[in-house]
Design a protein around this motif. Structure first.
Motif, mmCIF file in Angstrom:
data_model
loop_
_atom_site.group_PDB
_atom_site.id
_atom_site.type_symbol
_atom_site.label_atom_id
_atom_site.label_comp_id
_atom_site.label_asym_id
_atom_site.label_seq_id
_atom_site.Cartn_x
_atom_site.Cartn_y
_atom_site.Cartn_z
ATOM 1 N N ILE A 100 4.082 -0.906 8.523
ATOM 2 C CA ILE A 100 2.832 -1.642 8.762
ATOM 3 C C ILE A 100 2.292 -1.411 9.970
ATOM 4 N N ILE A 101 3.061 -0.981 11.179
ATOM 5 C CA ILE A 101 2.358 -0.485 12.534
ATOM 6 C C ILE A 101 2.106 0.805 12.395
ATOM 7 N N GLN A 102 2.652 1.631 11.695
ATOM 8 C CA GLN A 102 2.489 3.064 11.828
ATOM 9 C C GLN A 102 0.957 3.366 10.983
ATOM 10 N N CYS A 103 0.468 2.709 10.163
ATOM 11 C CA CYS A 103 -0.861 2.771 9.574
ATOM 12 C C CYS A 103 -1.862 2.956 10.804
ATOM 13 N N ARG A 104 -2.722 3.858 10.400
ATOM 14 C CA ARG A 104 -3.675 4.373 11.471
ATOM 15 C C ARG A 104 -4.914 3.429 11.741
ATOM 16 N N SER A 105 -5.014 2.572 10.726
ATOM 17 C CA SER A 105 -6.395 1.507 10.738
ATOM 18 C C SER A 105 -6.059 0.391 10.493
ATOM 19 N N VAL A 106 -6.806 -0.638 10.966
ATOM 20 C CA VAL A 106 -6.648 -2.103 10.694
ATOM 21 C C VAL A 106 -6.488 -2.201 9.204
ATOM 22 N N SER A 107 -7.441 -1.773 8.471
ATOM 23 C CA SER A 107 -7.749 -1.756 7.057
ATOM 24 C C SER A 107 -6.274 -1.296 6.306
ATOM 25 N N GLY A 108 -5.935 -0.216 6.801
ATOM 26 C CA GLY A 108 -4.497 0.214 6.372
ATOM 27 C C GLY A 108 -3.395 -0.676 6.800
ATOM 28 N N ARG A 109 -3.314 -1.242 7.839
ATOM 29 C CA ARG A 109 -2.197 -2.366 8.219
ATOM 30 C C ARG A 109 -2.434 -3.657 7.435
ATOM 31 N N VAL A 110 -3.610 -3.879 7.047
ATOM 32 C CA VAL A 110 -3.963 -5.256 6.313
ATOM 33 C C VAL A 110 -3.136 -4.704 4.945
ATOM 34 N N ASN A 111 -3.669 -3.577 4.059
ATOM 35 C CA ASN A 111 -3.074 -3.427 2.883
ATOM 36 C C ASN A 111 -1.692 -3.295 2.780
ATOM 37 N N ALA A 112 -0.880 -2.816 3.974
ATOM 38 C CA ALA A 112 0.339 -2.642 4.032
ATOM 39 C C ALA A 112 1.036 -4.154 4.025
ATOM 40 N N THR A 113 0.521 -4.834 4.877
ATOM 41 C CA THR A 113 1.098 -6.301 4.974
ATOM 42 C C THR A 113 0.780 -6.896 3.540
ATOM 43 N N GLU A 114 -0.475 -6.729 3.045
ATOM 44 C CA GLU A 114 -0.323 -7.405 1.497
ATOM 45 C C GLU A 114 0.686 -7.005 0.635
ATOM 46 N N LYS A 115 0.932 -5.618 0.612
ATOM 47 C CA LYS A 115 1.913 -5.067 -0.454
ATOM 48 C C LYS A 115 3.087 -5.970 0.101
ATOM 49 N N TRP A 116 3.687 -5.610 1.287
ATOM 50 C CA TRP A 116 4.934 -6.479 1.477
ATOM 51 C C TRP A 116 5.078 -7.917 0.939
ATOM 52 N N ILE A 117 3.918 -8.711 1.349
ATOM 53 C CA ILE A 117 3.997 -10.104 0.998
ATOM 54 C C ILE A 117 4.181 -10.078 -0.484
ATOM 55 N N ALA A 118 3.664 -9.061 -1.518
ATOM 56 C CA ALA A 118 3.749 -9.130 -2.878
ATOM 57 C C ALA A 118 5.148 -8.635 -3.267
ATOM 58 N N VAL A 119 5.685 -7.750 -2.413
ATOM 59 C CA VAL A 119 6.931 -7.429 -2.635
ATOM 60 C C VAL A 119 8.030 -8.519 -2.423
ATOM 61 N N ALA A 120 7.795 -9.238 -1.507
ATOM 62 C CA ALA A 120 8.510 -10.605 -0.985
ATOM 63 C C ALA A 120 8.316 -11.575 -2.117
ATOM 64 N N GLU A 121 7.329 -11.598 -2.711
ATOM 65 C CA GLU A 121 7.103 -12.685 -3.857
ATOM 66 C C GLU A 121 7.907 -12.396 -5.076
ATOM 67 N N CYS A 122 7.931 -11.110 -5.218
ATOM 68 C CA CYS A 122 8.685 -10.601 -6.444
ATOM 69 C C CYS A 122 10.418 -10.763 -6.289
ATOM 70 N N CYS A 123 10.618 -10.527 -4.936
ATOM 71 C CA CYS A 123 11.988 -10.478 -4.593
ATOM 72 C C CYS A 123 12.357 -12.157 -5.046
ATOM 73 N N LEU A 124 11.514 -13.047 -4.433
ATOM 74 C CA LEU A 124 11.997 -14.532 -4.744
ATOM 75 C C LEU A 124 11.879 -14.814 -6.211
ATOM 76 N N THR A 125 10.724 -14.017 -7.002
ATOM 77 C CA THR A 125 11.013 -14.127 -8.445
ATOM 78 C C THR A 125 12.335 -13.877 -9.120
ATOM 79 N N PHE A 126 12.670 -12.597 -8.499
ATOM 80 C CA PHE A 126 13.995 -11.967 -8.886
ATOM 81 C C PHE A 126 15.456 -12.745 -8.453
ATOM 82 N N ARG A 127 14.846 -13.425 -7.703
ATOM 83 C CA ARG A 127 16.225 -14.059 -6.767
ATOM 84 C C ARG A 127 16.968 -13.245 -6.327
ATOM 85 N N ASN A 128 16.467 -12.477 -5.550
ATOM 86 C CA ASN A 128 16.943 -11.251 -4.413
ATOM 87 C C ASN A 128 16.965 -12.001 -3.277
#
Length: 260
Positions: free
Chosen positions: A89-117
């Protein structure tokens, strides 16, 4: 496969089944893997990795107070992935890039929860809540109300309150395939192990033995049923070779990205 065969396959091959064969190559631009790969696919590959790591841990290691060669990689994976999530997240060069990366990881976390990982879920959440990530105030301000609400739900589930109460309850009730968080399991074993094995009159404390057996049998049910996700070797190679700076450097990078 029978349960015994699945267990033998998972433990015998371990994480090496997900690595490339000698001489094989995967060509990709690792700087764009996160952006171009669906959150569900990332979470699936994380589940394959975390399952094999946990399946390699024996009952003897869980009970032992000595060397734990297969348990240490599980612990290392948690901290390594948490640092990587923060860094990605931090290495993204723009605020919008960091927002997109944050949103992607939130979506990944939700999938991990769904998969019970549950280890995978904690890896991502520790990265999102990393002290370095927390310095990105402009990024946080740009998250939508809906995204903030989704993040809060995940935070509540992973809360340390009452010894991970929501996570413990989920692990108790879920069915395999699933990957348990062994930090909770170790704590449960430690509590049960602290009770005396023999009573003062010399009789065996069967309640202690029953409690330990119950914990270990539950873990084995998780270890015996593997996920059926299709390996994506490009994403697996990426996730198995993540690197990131240490916590001090991460904090410095975050401060440079968004000076106060």
């Amino acid at each position: 496969k029978t349960m015994d065969t699945q267990r033998e396959w998972a433990v015998g091959n371990s994480i090496e089944t997900l690595r490339l064969q000698p001489g094989a190559r995967v060509t990709y631009d690792k700087t764009h893997v996160l952006q171009t790969t669906e959150a569900e696919v990332i979470a699936e590959q994380m589940a394959l990795i975390d399952f094999r790591l946990v399946a390699s841990v024996s009952n003897c290691e869980l009970l032992s107070k000595g060397s734990k060669p297969n348990l240490q990689p599980v612990r290392d994976r948690l901290s390594k992935m948490a640092d990587f999530v923060s860094y990605s997240i931090i290495q993204c060069r723009s605020v919008s890039g960091r927002v997109n990366a944050t949103e992607k990881w939130i979506a990944v976390a939700e999938c991990c929860l769904t998969f019970r990982n549950y280890p995978g879920l904690l890896q991502v959440m520790l990265g999102l809540m990393h002290t370095a990530t927390g310095r990105l105030h402009r990024t946080a301000d740009q998250l939508s109300t809906k995204i903030r609400s989704r993040l809060k739900t995940l935070q509540d589930f992973c809360s340390l309150t009452n010894n991970h109460a929501p996570l413990r309850a989920a692990m108790k009730e879920c069915s395999p395939p699933a990957v348990p968080f062994l930090g909770i399991v170790e704590k449960q074993i430690t509590i049960s192990s602290n009770f005396p094995t023999f009573y003062d009159d010399g009789t065996i404390n069967f309640n202690k033995m029953k409690a330990l057996a119950s914990i270990l049998c539950k873990i084995r049910t998780y270890q015996e049923e593997a996920y059926q996700f299709k390996p994506n070797y490009q994403v697996l190679h990426y996730l198995l070779n993540v690197t990131s700076p240490d916590s001090i450097e991460l904090a410095n990078l975050a401060s440079r990205a968004e000076p106060r």
